[in-house]
Design a protein around this motif. Structure first.
Motif, PDB file in Angstrom:
ATOM      1  N   THR A 111     -48.804 -13.574  90.546  1.00  0.00           N
ATOM      2  CA  THR A 111     -49.963 -12.777  90.944  1.00  0.00           C
ATOM      3  C   THR A 111     -50.340 -13.023  92.396  1.00  0.00           C
ATOM      4  O   THR A 111     -49.987 -14.062  92.965  1.00  0.00           O
ATOM      5  CB  THR A 111     -51.192 -13.114  90.049  1.00  0.00           C
ATOM      6  N   LYS A 112     -51.085 -12.038  92.990  1.00  0.00           N
ATOM      7  CA  LYS A 112     -51.715 -12.346  94.276  1.00  0.00           C
ATOM      8  C   LYS A 112     -53.190 -12.674  94.053  1.00  0.00           C
ATOM      9  O   LYS A 112     -53.931 -12.829  95.017  1.00  0.00           O
ATOM     10  CB  LYS A 112     -51.507 -11.192  95.276  1.00  0.00           C
ATOM     11  N   MET A 113     -53.604 -12.766  92.760  1.00  0.00           N
ATOM     12  CA  MET A 113     -55.005 -13.061  92.433  1.00  0.00           C
ATOM     13  C   MET A 113     -55.126 -14.298  91.540  1.00  0.00           C
ATOM     14  O   MET A 113     -55.471 -14.198  90.355  1.00  0.00           O
ATOM     15  CB  MET A 113     -55.607 -11.840  91.736  1.00  0.00           C
ATOM     16  N   GLU A 154     -52.902   1.365  89.773  1.00  0.00           N
ATOM     17  CA  GLU A 154     -53.707   2.519  90.172  1.00  0.00           C
ATOM     18  C   GLU A 154     -53.223   3.731  89.382  1.00  0.00           C
ATOM     19  O   GLU A 154     -53.862   4.166  88.447  1.00  0.00           O
ATOM     20  CB  GLU A 154     -53.580   2.709  91.677  1.00  0.00           C
ATOM     21  N   THR A 155     -52.049   4.233  89.718  1.00  0.00           N
ATOM     22  CA  THR A 155     -51.484   5.341  88.947  1.00  0.00           C
ATOM     23  C   THR A 155     -50.656   4.818  87.765  1.00  0.00           C
ATOM     24  O   THR A 155     -50.417   5.544  86.805  1.00  0.00           O
ATOM     25  CB  THR A 155     -50.547   6.188  89.826  1.00  0.00           C
ATOM     26  N   GLY A 156     -50.181   3.591  87.879  1.00  0.00           N
ATOM     27  CA  GLY A 156     -49.305   3.017  86.844  1.00  0.00           C
ATOM     28  C   GLY A 156     -47.831   3.265  87.140  1.00  0.00           C
ATOM     29  O   GLY A 156     -46.955   2.773  86.430  1.00  0.00           O
ATOM     30  N   ASN A 157     -47.558   4.007  88.208  1.00  0.00           N
ATOM     31  CA  ASN A 157     -46.162   4.370  88.504  1.00  0.00           C
ATOM     32  C   ASN A 157     -45.280   3.176  88.829  1.00  0.00           C
ATOM     33  O   ASN A 157     -44.131   3.106  88.373  1.00  0.00           O
ATOM     34  CB  ASN A 157     -46.097   5.356  89.688  1.00  0.00           C
ATOM     35  N   THR A 158     -45.799   2.249  89.620  1.00  0.00           N
ATOM     36  CA  THR A 158     -44.966   1.104  90.030  1.00  0.00           C
ATOM     37  C   THR A 158     -44.526   0.305  88.809  1.00  0.00           C
ATOM     38  O   THR A 158     -43.351  -0.048  88.679  1.00  0.00           O
ATOM     39  CB  THR A 158     -45.721   0.188  91.026  1.00  0.00           C
ATOM     40  N   MET A 159     -45.460   0.041  87.895  1.00  0.00           N
ATOM     41  CA  MET A 159     -45.082  -0.723  86.699  1.00  0.00           C
ATOM     42  C   MET A 159     -44.080   0.045  85.848  1.00  0.00           C
ATOM     43  O   MET A 159     -43.091  -0.506  85.381  1.00  0.00           O
ATOM     44  CB  MET A 159     -46.335  -1.091  85.887  1.00  0.00           C
TER      45      MET A 159
END
Ligand code: PRP
Length: 205
Positions: A111-113, A154-159
């Motif tokens: 994660t970055k968080m 955000e859009t879910g596209n990357t996942m």
């Protein structure tokens, strides 16, 4: 003069469009410039994770940044207004077709968080190893660097494009107007004027 830090990218464009419609004159960064000075305003374009730092040290009076960044950084600044733009979610995700084995002695989460991640798992009394990365988090489960990720969707596209699924939504986020405490008292009239204009525009949307 009021100075405002904006996060690079889509939110900055939306905020400048909002200022353009409120003040009736065009607000836009030119070329690769990171500073925009116009009328009584100076906008600075910074990385979103850096916005709260600029505000904390009063390098700027105001900032606009995602709630996810505020929850991760936990700094002593004033949260003024939810702008209802830049909506996204912080999620726990993992490989499609696999379920996360919570009984493993230690689960690796990329994660970055790290703060949001540690809080989430400590509430469930699940031991984890946080693997801090700075971007492209979706790669980590694919190369077995991690069992799962905590990342922004955000859009879910990357996942989707990397065969990952959302296991759980940790928090919803949107962009907030934030203020430095000293600036808020020293420039209260000007800051409240901006606040009121932004608020009436948001409620109209
Ligand atoms: C975020 C996040 C995902 C992507 C999700 O990265 O880490 O990679 O956006 O968007 P999507 O659901 O619309 O596909 P960001 O663009 O902030 O870049 P970074 O990884 O360099 O921080």
């Amino acid at each position: 003069m009021i100075t405002i830090a904006l996060p690079k990218g889509r939110i900055a464009d939306e905020v400048l469009a909002i200022f353009t419609s409120i003040f009736g004159s065009e607000f836009a960064f030119v070329d690769r410039k990171l500073i925009l000075q116009k009328d009584n305003f100076r906008f600075l374009l910074v990385r979103s994770q850096d916005v709260p730092i600029y505000v904390l040290y009063q390098a700027v009076d105001l900032g606009i940044v995602g709630l996810d960044v505020l929850e991760e950084n936990r700094l002593d600044i004033i949260r003024m207004l939810d702008l209802n733009i830049g909506k996204c979610k912080v999620v726990l995700g993992s490989k499609e077709g696999n379920s996360i084995d919570f009984n493993k002695p230690q689960i690796k989460i990329a994660t970055k968080m790290p703060n949001i991640t540690r809080d989430f798992f400590s509430k469930r009394a699940v031991a984890i190893d946080v693997i801090k990365l700075y971007g492209s988090i979706e790669l980590a489960p694919l190369v077995n660097l991690a069992d799962a990720i905590v990342d922004i969707v955000e859009t879910g596209n990357t996942m989707k494009q990397h065969n990952l699924k959302v296991d759980e939504v940790i928090m919803e986020s949107s962009a907030y107007l934030i203020a430095n405490k000293n600036s808020f008292y020293a420039k209260k009239t000007d800051i409240l004027e901006i606040y009121n204009k932004l608020e009436s525009l948001i409620t109209k949307i």
